[in-house]
Write a protein that holds these residues in place. Structure first.
Motif, short mmCIF file in Angstrom:
data_model
loop_
_atom_site.label_atom_id
_atom_site.label_comp_id
_atom_site.label_asym_id
_atom_site.label_seq_id
_atom_site.Cartn_x
_atom_site.Cartn_y
_atom_site.Cartn_z
N ASP A 74 7.69 -5.05 22.36
CA ASP A 74 8.74 -5.59 21.51
C ASP A 74 8.33 -6.98 21.04
OD1 ASP A 74 11.62 -5.60 20.53
OD2 ASP A 74 11.59 -7.41 21.78
N GLY A 75 8.49 -7.25 19.75
CA GLY A 75 8.10 -8.54 19.20
C GLY A 75 6.68 -8.57 18.67
N SER A 76 5.99 -7.45 18.68
CA SER A 76 4.61 -7.40 18.19
C SER A 76 4.58 -7.35 16.67
CB SER A 76 3.89 -6.16 18.74
OG SER A 76 3.81 -6.22 20.15
N VAL A 77 3.43 -7.76 16.11
CA VAL A 77 3.18 -7.66 14.67
C VAL A 77 1.93 -6.83 14.46
CG1 VAL A 77 2.85 -8.90 12.50
CG2 VAL A 77 4.17 -9.96 14.35
N GLN A 78 2.01 -5.80 13.65
CA GLN A 78 0.89 -4.92 13.34
C GLN A 78 0.60 -4.99 11.84
OE1 GLN A 78 0.18 -2.27 16.48
NE2 GLN A 78 0.47 -4.45 16.77
N PHE A 100 6.43 -12.64 13.11
CA PHE A 100 7.48 -11.71 13.56
C PHE A 100 8.86 -12.24 13.21
CE2 PHE A 100 10.63 -10.38 16.68
CZ PHE A 100 10.52 -9.00 16.61
N GLY A 101 9.09 -13.52 13.42
CA GLY A 101 10.41 -14.08 13.16
C GLY A 101 10.85 -13.91 11.72
N ARG A 115 11.50 -3.82 18.56
CA ARG A 115 11.23 -4.14 17.16
C ARG A 115 9.74 -4.44 16.98
NH1 ARG A 115 15.05 -9.04 15.99
NH2 ARG A 115 14.32 -9.53 18.10
N VAL A 116 9.14 -3.83 15.97
CA VAL A 116 7.73 -4.03 15.64
C VAL A 116 7.66 -4.45 14.18
CG1 VAL A 116 5.44 -3.01 15.49
CG2 VAL A 116 7.01 -2.29 17.31
N ALA A 117 7.12 -5.64 13.94
CA ALA A 117 6.95 -6.12 12.57
C ALA A 117 5.67 -5.54 11.99
CB ALA A 117 6.90 -7.65 12.55
N LEU A 118 5.75 -5.07 10.75
CA LEU A 118 4.62 -4.42 10.10
C LEU A 118 4.30 -5.11 8.78
CD1 LEU A 118 5.71 -0.74 10.71
CD2 LEU A 118 3.89 -1.94 11.90
N VAL A 119 3.00 -5.37 8.57
CA VAL A 119 2.50 -5.90 7.30
C VAL A 119 1.63 -4.81 6.68
CG1 VAL A 119 1.10 -7.65 6.17
CG2 VAL A 119 2.57 -8.28 8.10
#
Length: 242
Positions: A74-78, A100-101, A115-119
């Motif tokens: 949780d809190g990761s960015v991929q 992530f924020g 929650r996983v942040a995705l770019v």
């Protein structure tokens, strides 16, 4: 009166000046090296594919596992970036920061989910397959089960996904429509593969001074052979004159 002993004088062989023949051979060898080196650098092979990245809070790091295997916390960015790259050390990174924020600011935390942040960065027009226009880069926040993989998180926000028979990720949100990790050759190969005429057969391209398999062309090899033959003939002619 005591005589003084002088130090010994070192005797060395006289240095013969370089003959015109030696100079000629030196130039010929240097010319061959330059031609071969130039051919090799012009034909560096690359692959067009979606690379996979993990954010460390400030920068991107090339992922050591595939998205179907990695299970982010949780809190990761991929990050996912589509581009033509020679290897992982030279692969193009996503052009958005792994923040992530900022990405998940509008998605509140939820019990029993992560929650996983995705770019998602489809790259530039120079990297696009022939006849396709890359969509704009975007970010998304996926809220998934605690044990979900990166591929499952991506599927929540970027369908349709396309994979090949070896489970390699080929397309995100339907881009690109065709192709999967195909090989191109240097800048010339990238330009050809980006044209509509080359879209039907992107597997092999020919760069300047190179053959279809990425090696030196037949014309270049013939030219090198002619240079070497001239050098050998000069040596033989000089020996006959002595």
């Amino acid at each position: 009166m005591r005589s003084r002993t002088l130090p010994p004088i070192a005797v060395t062989a006289p240095v013969r000046p370089r003959t015109p023949l030696v100079a000629l051979l030196t130039v010929l060898v240097a010319a061959c090296a330059v031609l071969l080196g130039g051919a090799g650098s012009a034909e560096a092979a690359g692959y067009r594919y979606w690379s996979f990245w993990a954010g460390n809070g400030e920068n991107w790091e090339y992922a050591t596992q595939g998205p179907s295997l990695l299970r982010p916390d949780d809190g990761s960015v991929q990050g996912f970036r589509f581009a033509v790259s020679e290897d992982s050390g030279e692969a193009a990174q996503p052009r958005r920061a792994p923040d992530f924020g900022a990405i998940c600011a509008g998605t509140p935390a939820k019990d029993g989910a992560k929650r996983v942040a995705l770019v998602i960065d489809p790259g530039t027009a120079a990297d696009a397959p022939g006849g396709e226009e890359p969509p704009a880069p975007r970010t998304a926040c996926a809220q998934v089960a605690p044990d979900a993989s990166s591929a499952e998180a991506l599927a929540v926000v970027a369908k349709p996904l396309r994979y090949d028979g070896s489970a390699m990720l080929c397309a995100i949100s339907g881009y690109p429509k065709t192709g999967c990790g195909e090989q191109v050759s240097g800048d010339a190969g990238r330009a050809e593969a980006s044209s509509p005429e080359a879209a039907a057969s992107p597997a092999k391209t020919t760069g300047e001074g190179g053959g279809a398999d990425g090696g030196p062309s037949a014309g270049l090899l013939v030219g090198l052979g002619a240079i070497l033959l001239l050098g050998v003939a000069a040596v033989v002619q000089a020996r006959r004159r002595r």
